[in-house]
Design a protein around this motif. Structure first.
Motif, PDB file in Angstrom:
ATOM      1  N   MET A  42       0.847  -1.195   0.000  1.00 30.96           N
ATOM      2  CA  MET A  42       0.000   0.000   0.000  1.00 30.96           C
ATOM      3  C   MET A  42       0.884   1.247   0.000  1.00 30.96           C
ATOM      4  O   MET A  42       1.858   1.329   0.750  1.00 30.96           O
ATOM      5  CB  MET A  42      -0.918   0.003   1.232  1.00 30.96           C
ATOM      6  N   SER A  43       0.560   2.212  -0.847  1.00 28.20           N
ATOM      7  CA  SER A  43       1.362   3.418  -0.955  1.00 28.20           C
ATOM      8  C   SER A  43       1.202   4.294   0.281  1.00 28.20           C
ATOM      9  O   SER A  43       0.264   4.135   1.070  1.00 28.20           O
ATOM     10  CB  SER A  43       0.963   4.210  -2.197  1.00 28.20           C
ATOM     11  N   ALA A  44       2.130   5.262   0.424  1.00 26.55           N
ATOM     12  CA  ALA A  44       2.099   6.143   1.586  1.00 26.55           C
ATOM     13  C   ALA A  44       0.831   6.985   1.606  1.00 26.55           C
ATOM     14  O   ALA A  44       0.201   7.162   2.662  1.00 26.55           O
ATOM     15  CB  ALA A  44       3.338   7.040   1.587  1.00 26.55           C
ATOM     16  N   ILE A  45       0.434   7.514   0.448  1.00 27.99           N
ATOM     17  CA  ILE A  45      -0.765   8.357   0.396  1.00 27.99           C
ATOM     18  C   ILE A  45      -2.014   7.537   0.713  1.00 27.99           C
ATOM     19  O   ILE A  45      -2.944   8.027   1.364  1.00 27.99           O
ATOM     20  CB  ILE A  45      -0.890   9.054  -0.982  1.00 27.99           C
ATOM     21  N   ALA A  46      -2.035   6.272   0.265  1.00 31.47           N
ATOM     22  CA  ALA A  46      -3.185   5.407   0.554  1.00 31.47           C
ATOM     23  C   ALA A  46      -3.289   5.136   2.048  1.00 31.47           C
ATOM     24  O   ALA A  46      -4.388   5.158   2.625  1.00 31.47           O
ATOM     25  CB  ALA A  46      -3.065   4.095  -0.216  1.00 31.47           C
ATOM     26  N   ARG A  47      -2.153   4.899   2.696  1.00 29.85           N
ATOM     27  CA  ARG A  47      -2.164   4.673   4.152  1.00 29.85           C
ATOM     28  C   ARG A  47      -2.629   5.927   4.888  1.00 29.85           C
ATOM     29  O   ARG A  47      -3.403   5.848   5.837  1.00 29.85           O
ATOM     30  CB  ARG A  47      -0.762   4.271   4.634  1.00 29.85           C
ATOM     31  N   ALA A  48      -2.140   7.085   4.439  1.00 27.20           N
ATOM     32  CA  ALA A  48      -2.514   8.341   5.085  1.00 27.20           C
ATOM     33  C   ALA A  48      -4.003   8.617   4.896  1.00 27.20           C
ATOM     34  O   ALA A  48      -4.690   9.056   5.829  1.00 27.20           O
ATOM     35  CB  ALA A  48      -1.683   9.493   4.517  1.00 27.20           C
ATOM     36  N   LEU A  49      -4.506   8.358   3.703  1.00 23.44           N
ATOM     37  CA  LEU A  49      -5.933   8.584   3.433  1.00 23.44           C
ATOM     38  C   LEU A  49      -6.801   7.673   4.292  1.00 23.44           C
ATOM     39  O   LEU A  49      -7.821   8.108   4.840  1.00 23.44           O
ATOM     40  CB  LEU A  49      -6.230   8.347   1.947  1.00 23.44           C
ATOM     41  N   ARG A  50      -6.409   6.415   4.415  1.00 23.85           N
ATOM     42  CA  ARG A  50      -7.189   5.471   5.218  1.00 23.85           C
ATOM     43  C   ARG A  50      -7.231   5.921   6.676  1.00 23.85           C
ATOM     44  O   ARG A  50      -8.290   5.858   7.326  1.00 23.85           O
ATOM     45  CB  ARG A  50      -6.593   4.071   5.121  1.00 23.85           C
ATOM     46  N   ILE A  93       0.862  13.414   4.827  1.00 27.78           N
ATOM     47  CA  ILE A  93      -0.238  13.395   5.793  1.00 27.78           C
ATOM     48  C   ILE A  93      -1.110  14.634   5.617  1.00 27.78           C
ATOM     49  O   ILE A  93      -2.348  14.555   5.616  1.00 27.78           O
ATOM     50  CB  ILE A  93       0.304  13.323   7.234  1.00 27.78           C
ATOM     51  N   ALA A  94      -0.471  15.794   5.451  1.00 33.78           N
ATOM     52  CA  ALA A  94      -1.220  17.035   5.252  1.00 33.78           C
ATOM     53  C   ALA A  94      -2.039  16.978   3.969  1.00 33.78           C
ATOM     54  O   ALA A  94      -3.199  17.414   3.931  1.00 33.78           O
ATOM     55  CB  ALA A  94      -0.260  18.225   5.208  1.00 33.78           C
ATOM     56  N   PHE A  95      -1.439  16.438   2.914  1.00 42.71           N
ATOM     57  CA  PHE A  95      -2.131  16.307   1.636  1.00 42.71           C
ATOM     58  C   PHE A  95      -3.350  15.404   1.795  1.00 42.71           C
ATOM     59  O   PHE A  95      -4.438  15.695   1.266  1.00 42.71           O
ATOM     60  CB  PHE A  95      -1.175  15.750   0.586  1.00 42.71           C
ATOM     61  N   ALA A  96      -3.195  14.323   2.537  1.00 42.89           N
ATOM     62  CA  ALA A  96      -4.314  13.398   2.772  1.00 42.89           C
ATOM     63  C   ALA A  96      -5.420  14.089   3.561  1.00 42.89           C
ATOM     64  O   ALA A  96      -6.612  13.906   3.278  1.00 42.89           O
ATOM     65  CB  ALA A  96      -3.820  12.162   3.524  1.00 42.89           C
TER      66      ALA A  96
END
Length: 255
Positions: free
Chosen positions: A1-9, A111-114
């Protein structure tokens, strides 16, 4: 799982557990249709100064319903969206969870982007609920299916609310800089007041926080496409500034 996907979840889980987001969204939806529906009452017939003032906002058909709802939603949305943005970002500092984010493998800018993505999506969902509730209430009041002109007004309101969602990221930026959520809420309230002043002074078209409202209410007669572009661009720049601010965050040792 990508970093952005983890942050979004992670951010989606936080938002789903948030009473602030649920209350802010519910108040906006219920407030818009509730106050507008109340304007169907024959308040203007009362022989009082208040009755005469309310008569200007009387609702008797679908176009007038949308017109009044637009005035309410355009102003209230900045408050509701801004409060949610302030909470999503500021809670990390207030609850003391920001230190734990430094230990995560996901970068702070990601994290901020998410957080911003989740906030804008939440705003879009609330926007759909507001517009849907408006149509349902209009049908319930017997105004019939909206005509093309009314649908156009509803579409303008939807666009204005989405631009407002971007602009409300100013609360995320202020929450980051102030490390809390009280300052951003104060800034949002100040911007609502400043928007009214800008309109009175005739500069509403070029003030980013008022041009979406003017366009929603009056179309091209209220604000130009250029004004909307300025507003949307301002919102995107605020998002970019928030991500940059998170990238430069540093832990401050307790005294």
């Amino acid at each position: 799982m990508s970093a952005i996907a983890r942050a979004l979840r992670a951010e989606v889980r936080k938002l789903r557990a948030s009473r602030v987001a649920a209350i802010a969204g519910s108040l906006l939806v219920v407030g818009v249709v509730g106050i507008t529906s109340a304007m169907t009452l024959d308040i203007g017939a009362a022989p009082t100064l208040a009755g005469e003032k309310f008569a200007a906002f009387a609702v008797s058909d679908a176009p007038s319903f949308v017109a009044v709802a637009t005035q309410i939603a355009a102003v209230a949305s900045l408050l509701a969206f801004g409060v949610c943005a302030a909470w999503i970002t500021g809670r990390e500092f207030v609850d003391g969870t920001i230190a734990g984010l430094f230990a995560r493998p996901t970068s702070r800018s990601t994290i901020a982007f998410a957080k911003l993505i989740v906030h804008v999506v939440w705003c879009a969902v609330v926007t759909v609920l507001v517009l849907t509730a408006m149509v349902v209430v209009m049908l319930a009041l017997g105004y019939g299916w909206p005509g093309l002109e009314t649908w156009g007004a509803i579409g303008r309101l939807g666009t204005a609310l989405l631009i407002t969602a971007l602009l409300s990221s100013v609360a995320s930026l202020v929450a980051t800089l102030s490390r809390g959520y009280l300052a951003p809420i104060g800034v949002i309230i100040a911007l609502v007041a400043a928007s009214q002043v800008a309109v009175v002074l005739g500069a509403g078209d070029w003030f980013a926080f008022s041009s979406p409202t003017l366009w929603a209410m009056f179309g091209a007669d209220g604000a130009s496409i250029a004004g909307l572009v300025v507003a949307a661009t301002t919102g995107l720049l605020l998002c970019a500034a928030t991500v940059a601010a998170w990238r430069r965050l540093r832990l401050v040792a307790a005294a």
